[in-house]
Design a protein around this motif. Structure first.
Motif, PDB file in Angstrom:
ATOM      1  N   CYS A 118       0.823  -1.215   0.000  1.00  0.00           N
ATOM      2  CA  CYS A 118       0.000   0.000   0.000  1.00  0.00           C
ATOM      3  C   CYS A 118       0.850   1.254   0.000  1.00  0.00           C
ATOM      4  O   CYS A 118       1.769   1.381   0.810  1.00  0.00           O
ATOM      5  CB  CYS A 118      -0.898  -0.008   1.231  1.00  0.00           C
ATOM      6  SG  CYS A 118      -1.793   1.535   1.484  1.00  0.00           S
ATOM      7  N   ASN A 119       0.550   2.175  -0.919  1.00  0.00           N
ATOM      8  CA  ASN A 119       1.298   3.422  -0.913  1.00  0.00           C
ATOM      9  C   ASN A 119       0.441   4.599  -0.444  1.00  0.00           C
ATOM     10  O   ASN A 119       0.838   5.748  -0.578  1.00  0.00           O
ATOM     11  CB  ASN A 119       1.923   3.709  -2.282  1.00  0.00           C
ATOM     12  CG  ASN A 119       0.888   3.877  -3.387  1.00  0.00           C
ATOM     13  OD1 ASN A 119      -0.317   3.988  -3.122  1.00  0.00           O
ATOM     14  ND2 ASN A 119       1.346   3.906  -4.625  1.00  0.00           N
ATOM     15  N   GLY A 120      -0.698   4.310   0.123  1.00  0.00           N
ATOM     16  CA  GLY A 120      -1.485   5.361   0.764  1.00  0.00           C
ATOM     17  C   GLY A 120      -2.133   6.331  -0.193  1.00  0.00           C
ATOM     18  O   GLY A 120      -2.268   7.505   0.127  1.00  0.00           O
ATOM     19  N   PRO A 139       0.800  10.752  14.296  1.00  0.00           N
ATOM     20  CA  PRO A 139       2.090  10.068  14.404  1.00  0.00           C
ATOM     21  C   PRO A 139       1.973   8.577  14.693  1.00  0.00           C
ATOM     22  O   PRO A 139       2.889   7.996  15.250  1.00  0.00           O
ATOM     23  CB  PRO A 139       2.715  10.765  15.612  1.00  0.00           C
ATOM     24  CG  PRO A 139       1.535  11.002  16.515  1.00  0.00           C
ATOM     25  CD  PRO A 139       0.326  11.202  15.619  1.00  0.00           C
ATOM     26  N   LEU A 140       0.836   7.957  14.340  1.00  0.00           N
ATOM     27  CA  LEU A 140       0.680   6.540  14.643  1.00  0.00           C
ATOM     28  C   LEU A 140       1.660   5.694  13.847  1.00  0.00           C
ATOM     29  O   LEU A 140       2.018   6.048  12.732  1.00  0.00           O
ATOM     30  CB  LEU A 140      -0.746   6.096  14.318  1.00  0.00           C
ATOM     31  CG  LEU A 140      -1.858   6.772  15.126  1.00  0.00           C
ATOM     32  CD1 LEU A 140      -3.198   6.233  14.692  1.00  0.00           C
ATOM     33  CD2 LEU A 140      -1.656   6.559  16.602  1.00  0.00           C
ATOM     34  N   PRO A 141       2.036   4.555  14.379  1.00  0.00           N
ATOM     35  CA  PRO A 141       2.901   3.638  13.615  1.00  0.00           C
ATOM     36  C   PRO A 141       2.185   3.189  12.359  1.00  0.00           C
ATOM     37  O   PRO A 141       0.983   2.973  12.369  1.00  0.00           O
ATOM     38  CB  PRO A 141       3.087   2.438  14.562  1.00  0.00           C
ATOM     39  CG  PRO A 141       2.520   2.812  15.855  1.00  0.00           C
ATOM     40  CD  PRO A 141       1.750   4.070  15.738  1.00  0.00           C
ATOM     41  N   GLY A 142       2.912   3.095  11.262  1.00  0.00           N
ATOM     42  CA  GLY A 142       2.296   2.708   9.991  1.00  0.00           C
ATOM     43  C   GLY A 142       1.575   3.847   9.319  1.00  0.00           C
ATOM     44  O   GLY A 142       0.849   3.633   8.352  1.00  0.00           O
ATOM     45  N   ALA A 143       1.750   5.057   9.808  1.00  0.00           N
ATOM     46  CA  ALA A 143       1.015   6.205   9.271  1.00  0.00           C
ATOM     47  C   ALA A 143       1.212   6.322   7.764  1.00  0.00           C
ATOM     48  O   ALA A 143       2.268   6.026   7.235  1.00  0.00           O
ATOM     49  CB  ALA A 143       1.492   7.486   9.951  1.00  0.00           C
ATOM     50  N   GLY A 144       0.162   6.760   7.099  1.00  0.00           N
ATOM     51  CA  GLY A 144       0.224   6.931   5.655  1.00  0.00           C
ATOM     52  C   GLY A 144      -0.427   5.801   4.907  1.00  0.00           C
ATOM     53  O   GLY A 144      -0.905   5.996   3.793  1.00  0.00           O
ATOM     54  N   GLY A 145      -0.462   4.619   5.496  1.00  0.00           N
ATOM     55  CA  GLY A 145      -1.061   3.492   4.803  1.00  0.00           C
ATOM     56  C   GLY A 145      -2.532   3.342   5.155  1.00  0.00           C
ATOM     57  O   GLY A 145      -3.007   3.883   6.147  1.00  0.00           O
TER      58      GLY A 145
END
Lengths: 264, 349, 868
Positions: A118-120, A139-145
């Protein structure tokens, strides 16, 4: 009838599985929310008190994959709890929309997002008629996806029940082969009708373009009251009309421009 | 956590008023009202406000997460794509190569800027190449990515070739072979360009966002027409004050006047709230004026550069307006339900 | 616990949650079972699906109410009135299970003339001594036909703690008394009961509990018809009952109801005391309570009754019934404590046990702490700064200590009080002035240590360590063992009489691993008991002896480790409907207590449908679906010879084997501090006067412990017009140390909120989703306002009474913080078990947030000084 605790071989057999969620035995304990987050290492996504009864999870999203809804009623006073989840649609809007092929359908017919692909781009988000999948913010982990319920695919590969169903103390969330669950659900609705619970119904929009959902629900009231769309459509139904319009526009534009330059 | 809309009762709004108007009119005409009426929160007939706003007024679908880069991309891509069409049209009409070169230049510039904007908007920009892992005709975005890819290839090579051809022409060496290839490349640019300019309408239309899907036939047409007008406007501002471009400008403005008027009239559509109220409403209305009657009148009067600038501003406003309308619309559970409840009836165009 | 203990013989749940599927009706009261015992609640739902009535009576409509078939709102603190109404309903309409009542209860016992009931004395029972504010425990006994031979009254010094059984010395009086099996005699317990509850009519219930009459009758009909040979009903309760100044008597009301309906000892019947945590049951079995020794033996009191072992045994041993074995248990316990140092000559070391000299319970010693009388304190796995009543006082008292040791997995508010507490914020305490030396030691989590839980159904389950605790974190066992070792080393160097006990103590568990963790299995083996120099495990408490040849750490657990290598608490293969083969239930793996009562006096089951344990005439033993809670080979028609002792002194149709007379006690002649029968008193703070006894507003034996820093409102009090109740949420764990610090739990309920009705919100102009401030005579807190129709205003005696619901999980530390509800509660003691009244106090509610800092106290003091 198989219970949530039994081991199984559904992945190897390629058998379609599902969730049947029955609010008449749900106690609103949120064990499903916590089990899901613990197993899938989904981060906490907001310490916000909403004032909406006991529902502080808000809605499904990139970091909330099980969401217990709380509905209070008056006259007579009542309280219904319903654990919402990704529907794993028969025809899934997110899957159709995804341009990287990150979202695919597994052997058990669940819809799975490969986080490493996934590139968001966010197109799946507007492709879902139930508002399930979402992009995780900083700022969550995995942010952007984009993230959503995986149907605990990793657990199912090893013959285990998804975490939420396993944790549910009253088996309000039932996991198993989809056809078995349909049979159980129909029986349950009949039982409830016989007991005088007239507005019990199954929510499984088979007669829409979605074609049915693998995580389906028993509802005590119209779907809107639980934030569920009454007639969801997989957005690909609009493709034909839209592309025809685009084609017509293209022809007109080419013809018009050529005409303009030819004559003037 | 996703956006929470506080569970307040929905305030009265134009759509409800319009609906009441319609009901009165229907009652006056036929003597009875076929469909259910309207529940006003706080009105004389007590209704459970919570019930009418769904589950605590929460959105049913998610709003788009796209930001300003996408609005700009819609504009740049549309302009660039239709610029390819103009390049082809002028090449076929044996016009001066300068128009072709300029049009190809605009196309190629757009082909370079567009991917940058798109990649910038991605949640994980470094993985943009993953878009090229698959080709899915059922995904408008996949189609768009490949279209952009093709368009980039065609527009770039066409631009280079036409420049070369131009150079050779000036040195009196008639490169007939090149002419054929140039024509092919420019045709490719135009064909991929026209898809580029209209597919974005499909992209938005084929989603769960109520106001977008309700206009899934209008959007490709509108984006395409505005794209064509924008391409013409840009070239005119670069100094190409030619009749063909003005004709294109006038036609597009007339078309846009029709489109804008039609949207304005359809105020009781279930998704009217999203495109009439608030910031989206302001943007779209301004855009409609600038790309429609504004551009038309200015062109008729002969103030072409002003008409062109106005048109371009309107084109940008329109794209942003539709994106923001999408956000508002998705956040409104009543719109979502209403769009679905009435099935295909609610689909505008 | 004494409620169940005095009624039936043992202070624990009589059945298991899984047995609820066999109930035709389940009454859940004083409990929010779905939220606080969610896993156990699945059996309630299963019962409901099989057609059972699930009745929930509670001040709030909670997640349990949502699953019930009938819900009734209740004024907090009026439980005895409600249950008395049910008892009245049964007696008035003759709905009792007659045969059961006649044979298995003391309903037929005849009371002497001088024993008087509260209906006769305006709210007191006979024997009240106003000067000492105590009842004389000898005044409630039965009539004995040979008037001679009444044993001299025992020392009237009230047992400061009520968790143990009371005096056994008078057991003769308690076993041998006149009876009328026709239940017609005007002074038999049955008739006295009828007169006692005559005023508890449905109209009274409506008027003073707030339960509409039709709803009450619906409940009464539904519950009371689940009785007889073919049907049973169960009652589930939790701290909604125990956290009252009349807590034990509320439970007693339920016990009487169940005995009248014949539900004890039968499938789908019983009383499920829903205990909390993972091992609260275990923490009273192997007690952390000051007044009992393991297995509910009494802690010796300072005085002649415990000057020698013989005097002590004489005091507590019953002549008939299972407690006739009392001496075996105490001697075996002493041998476990002192090993070879315990000999017949030194009374098996009895003299080394400490003596109770007064009220050493939490509330009492905390007040002593506040008064500067306590030097040091260990706080292990508890957080009184948030969880204890009158938390403001609790926190301030910590500042009076010389040293404080806190063992926990996070820095809880009890450990941080000296720099991070409302008192510091308000200037009541100043960090630089606090002299307490605070030691915060990291504790291991449950997956980091071996051990056993004992849950609410008396089930011991062994759990194995999965990983070593990280860093310096250590288990409680490690801590206590190594602390004990060091103390013993010090005692060895200073062998005076004061250290004699320490020196005699056996402390020889082996340790393992780099961390030198004691082998917990060895401790369990000691608890099980052993005999001989080679420490052969005993098979059960039946093998224990009073001659010093056996040692046993806790007689009720005996049988959990019957052979080397056989840890029954670790078994995980259930082979029966009652779960035999999974864990070990005390006593002796009996899952449903008093199950002899599931059979008729002649030994055959009451019905095929409700069979559990029965007499097999062929093999001449008791058999069935559960381990018989009865001597296996005693025939149902056994009649004890005159003056027979022990278990042989009980007939074959007497199921309640812990009682000297073998029957369930409707009337409790002995063992409770506040009456042989429950009677309605108002809570310590109430919006109304006691409708039954104008002269006796509250439980006369309850302790208010009133003092300037622990004040009470008047009843009623115009400053505090609303009734408040406290409760728990599923999402949080008690004082929040283990939930407010975990993101996945903290986000489920991030803020301290208060539930009020829309009517109260309108009256006080409070917005849902906004803030409100709550005040009582003890303190002031702010909370988010959750306005909900689930809180109902009640009509009490013609006026509207609003109730306010307050969850108590918040404190100043963690990912989510908030004010502590316990700042509002008073320190008080129910007279038997010394639990505070946490429900049914008076408060006021104002819109908006409270002021910050010291200004909060100003507002509070101003409010208290209002006269109207």
């Amino acid at each position: 009838m198989t219970s949530n605790q039994a081991h199984h071989n559904y992945v190897a057999e390629g058998r379609t599985v599902g969730f049947f969620t029955d609010p008449t035995v749900c106690i609103g304990c949120k064990a499903c929310e916590v089990a899901c987050k613990e197993w899938n290492e989904v981060p906490e996504d907001g310490l916000i008190w909403t004032g909406h009864s006991y529902d502080n999870s808000g809605s499904l999203g990139g970091a909330t994959w099980r969401h217990v809804k709380f509905r209070e009623t008056e006259n007579p006073v009542g309280w219904t709890f319903l654990s919402d989840v990704c529907k794993h649609c028969e025809h899934a809007g997110c899957l159709e929309a995804c341009p990287t092929g990150a979202i695919f359908r597994t052997e058990v017919s669940s819809v799975y997002v490969q986080d490493d692909v996934c590139n968001g781009c966010g197109y799946c988000i507007v492709g879902c008629p139930f508002g399930v999948i979402d992009r995780r913010p900083q700022p969550l982990p995995g942010a952007g996806g984009a993230f959503k319920c995986t149907f605990c695919y990793d657990r199912q590969i090893d013959g285990l029940t998804p975490a939420c169903a396993k944790a549910c103390p009253t088996e309000s969330i039932q996991f198993g082969p989809l056809d078995e669950l349909h049979a159980r659900a129909d029986k349950r609705v009949a039982e409830l009708h016989a007991r005088g619970v007239a507005d019990a119904r199954i929510y499984n929009p088979v007669d829409t373009s979605v074609g049915g959902i693998h995580a389906f629900f028993l509802l005590l009231g119209p779907p809107e009251e639980f934030g569920l769309p009454p007639r969801p459509e997989v957005p690909t139904v609009y493709l034909r009309g839209a592309w025809l319009s685009a084609a017509m526009t293209s022809v007109l534009a080419l013809a018009g421009a050529c005409l303009a330059f030819a004559l003037l | 956590m996703s956006v929470i809309v506080p569970g307040e009762p929905q305030k009265s709004h134009r759509a409800t008023e319009d609906r009441l108007e319609k009901l009165r009119e229907e009652a006056g005409r036929t003597g009875r009202v076929a469909e259910t009426g309207v529940a006003i929160v706080g009105g004389p007939i007590p209704r459970d406000a919570k019930a009418s706003s769904g589950y605590y007024g929460q959105p049913i679908v998610k709003p788009p997460v796209w930001t300003w880069q996408i609005g700009l991309y819609l504009f740049v891509g549309g302009t660039a794509g239709m610029s390819g069409v103009i390049a082809l049209a002028s090449l076929l009409a044996d016009q001066s190569l300068d128009v072709v070169r300029a049009a190809l230049g605009v196309a190629f510039a757009g082909a370079l800027i567009s991917p940058a904007l798109l990649i910038w908007d991605l949640g994980r920009p470094t993985r943009f190449l993953n878009m090229l892992r698959v080709f899915k005709w059922r995904s408008a975005m996949s189609m768009g990515v490949w279209t952009l890819f093709l368009f980039g290839g065609f527009s770039g090579s066409a631009f280079v070739l036409v420049e070369a051809w131009n150079f050779l022409m000036q040195s009196d060496v008639p490169p007939t072979a090149l002419r054929g290839i140039a024509l092919a490349l420019v045709a490719g640019t135009a064909l991929s360009g026209v898809v580029l300019a209209t597919y974005t309408g499909v992209l938005l239309g084929a989603t769960a966002v109520p106001v977008w899907s309700a206009h899934h036939k209008l959007l490709p047409f509108h984006f395409g027409s505005v794209g064509l007008g924008s391409a013409a406007a840009v070239l005119e501002l670069f100094g190409f004050r030619i009749a063909a471009l003005n004709a294109i400008g006038l036609t597009v403005a007339a078309v846009e006047t029709g489109v804008g008027g039609w949207i304005e009239i359809r105020r009781q559509g279930v998704t009217a709230r999203a495109i009439h109220d608030g910031t989206p409403g302001l943007l779209l209305r301004t855009a409609a004026l600038l790309t429609g009657p504004g551009a038309l009148i200015l062109r008729i009067v002969g103030w072409v550069p002003i008409a062109a600038i106005g048109f371009l501003i309107g084109a940008i406003f329109s794209r942003y307006g539709w994106v923001l309308a999408g956000r508002t619309s998705a956040s409104d559970p009543e719109e979502t339900i209403a769009t679905q409840r009435r099935g295909s009836e609610s689909v505008a165009l | 616990m004494p409620g169940l203990g005095t009624s039936f013989g043992r202070g624990g749940a009589t059945t298991a949650p899984s047995d609820l599927v066999n109930s035709e009706a389940i009454l859940i009261m004083g409990s929010n079972m779905a939220e606080n015992h969610p896993v156990g609640f699945q059996w309630v739902i299963e019962a409901r699906e099989r057609g059972a009535h699930v009745i929930h009576v509670d001040p709030r409509f909670s997640r349990t109410s949502a699953m019930a078939t009938i819900w009734a709102p209740l004024r907090a603190g009026s439980d005895v009135l409600f249950l008395g109404g049910l008892i009245n309903y049964v007696l008035d309409r003759g709905k009792e299970f007659r045969e059961y009542v006649v044979h298995y209860t003391n309903a037929s016992a005849i009371l002497p003339v001088d024993v008087q009931d509260s209906e006769e004395l305006g709210g007191l029972f006979s024997g009240w001594d106003a000067k000492s504010a105590k009842y004389d425990p000898n005044t409630w006994s039965f009539q004995r036909s040979p008037a001679a031979d009444r044993k001299p009254p025992s020392d009237a010094t009230q047992n400061p703690g009520g968790h143990t059984k009371e005096s056994g010395a008078r057991a003769a009086d308690l076993a041998d008394y006149d009876r009328d099996p026709t239940l017609e005699h005007p002074r038999c317990v049955y008739q006295v009961l009828k007169r006692h509850f005559a005023r508890y009519t449905p109209d009274m219930v409506e008027q003073y509990c707030g339960v509409p009459k039709e709803r009450f009758l619906e409940i009464a009909e539904a519950y009371c018809s689940a009785s007889g040979s073919e049907k049973t009903g169960a009652i589930c309760y939790a701290v909604g009952w125990t956290q009252h100044s009349t807590g034990v008597q509320i439970i007693r009301s339920a016990a009487i109801l169940q005995l009248l309906l014949g539900n004890i000892g039968r499938p789908g019947g019983g009383i499920l005391a829903l205990r909390g945590h993972a091992s609260i049951q275990g923490s009273t079995d192997i007690p952390t309570l000051f007044d009992i020794l393991p297995g509910y033996l009494a802690m010796p009191k300072f005085g002649p009754d415990s000057s020698t072992l013989a005097a002590y045994i004489n005091r507590y041993r019953d002549r008939t019934g299972w407690w006739s074995n009392f001496d075996k248990y105490i001697v075996s316990l002493l041998k476990a404590y002192y090993g070879d140092a315990a000999t017949r000559e030194n009374d098996w070391g009895f003299g080394w046990l400490p003596r109770v000299t007064g009220d050493h319970s939490h509330q009492a010693y905390w007040l002593d702490m506040m008064d500067g009388k306590v030097e040091g304190l260990f706080v292990m796995g508890q957080n009184p700064a948030v969880a204890a009543p009158n938390a403001r006082l609790e926190r301030k008292a910590l500042a009076m200590l010389k040293w404080l040791v806190v063992r926990d997995m996070v820095e809880v508010e009890t450990a941080s009080f000296w720099y991070d507490s409302p008192e510091v914020e308000r200037g009541e305490l100043r960090t630089e002035e606090i002299g307490t030396e605070v030691f915060l030691l990291p504790a291991a989590g449950h997956a980091e240590k071996d051990g056993c839980f004992t849950n609410t159904q008396r089930l011991l389950q062994w759990h194995e360590k999965a990983v070593d605790p990280p860093g310096d974190a250590r288990s409680e066992t490690w801590f206590m063992y190594h602390l004990g070792t060091r103390l013993k080393e010090k005692a060895e160097r200073d062998p005076g009489p004061r250290n004699a006990g320490l020196n005699a103590l056996t402390w020889d568990y082996s340790v393992t691993g780099v961390q030198r963790e004691p082998r917990v299995e060895e401790i369990l083996q000691e608890i099980n008991g052993y005999t001989g120099p080679d420490r052969t495990p005993v098979g059960g408490f039946g093998e224990l002896k009073a001659d010093g040849s056996t040692a046993c750490g806790c007689w009720i657990y005996s049988g959990v480790f019957p052979r080397l290598g056989e840890n029954r608490a670790g078994e995980r293969h259930s082979r029966s409907a009652y779960g035999h083969g999974w864990g070990f239930a005390w006593p002796a793996d009996r899952r449903v207590l008093y199950n002899r009562a599931s059979a008729r006096p002649d030994g055959s089951p009451w019905s095929e449908r409700k069979k559990l344990v029965w007499w097999d005439a062929l093999s001449r033993e008791w058999t069935g679906l559960d381990t018989p809670d009865f001597t296996k080979t005693k025939p149902p028609d056994y009649q004890p010879p005159h003056d027979a002792e022990g278990d042989a002194g009980l007939a074959g149709d007497k199921p309640f084997i812990m009682h000297p007379d073998g029957v369930g006690w409707i009337w409790v002649p002995d063992g409770l501090a506040d009456g042989p029968l429950p009677t309605h008193y108002e809570p310590l703070e109430s919006p109304i006067a006691n409708p039954l006894y104008p002269a006796q507003q509250i439980n006369p034996a309850a302790l208010k412990m009133e003092r300037p820093d622990n004040q009470y409102a008047r009843s009623p009090d115009p400053r505090f017009p609303y009734v408040m109740t406290t409760y728990r949420l599923t999402e949080h764990h008690t004082a929040g140390g283990m939930s407010r610090t975990l993101p996945h739990l903290a986000e489920l309920q991030p803020e301290f909120f208060c539930e009020i009705s829309p009517e109260l919100a309108a009256e006080r102009d409070i917005e849902s989703g906004g803030w409100l401030t709550i005040m009582t005579m003890r303190g002031i807190v702010e909370a988010r306002a959750l306005v909900t129709p689930r809180m109902r205003p009640l009509r009490i005696d013609g006026k509207t009474v609003h109730q306010v619901g307050v969850p108590y999980h918040w404190g100043s530390r963690g990912l989510v913080t908030g004010d502590s509800a316990n700042d509002l509660l008073a320190i008080s003691e129910e007279p038997n078990v010394r639990i505070m009244e946490a429900k049914g106090l008076l408060c006021d509610v104002l819109p908006g947030r409270r002021p910050r800092g010291a200004a909060a106290l100003d507002l509070w003091r101003t409010h208290m000084s209002h006269s109207s």
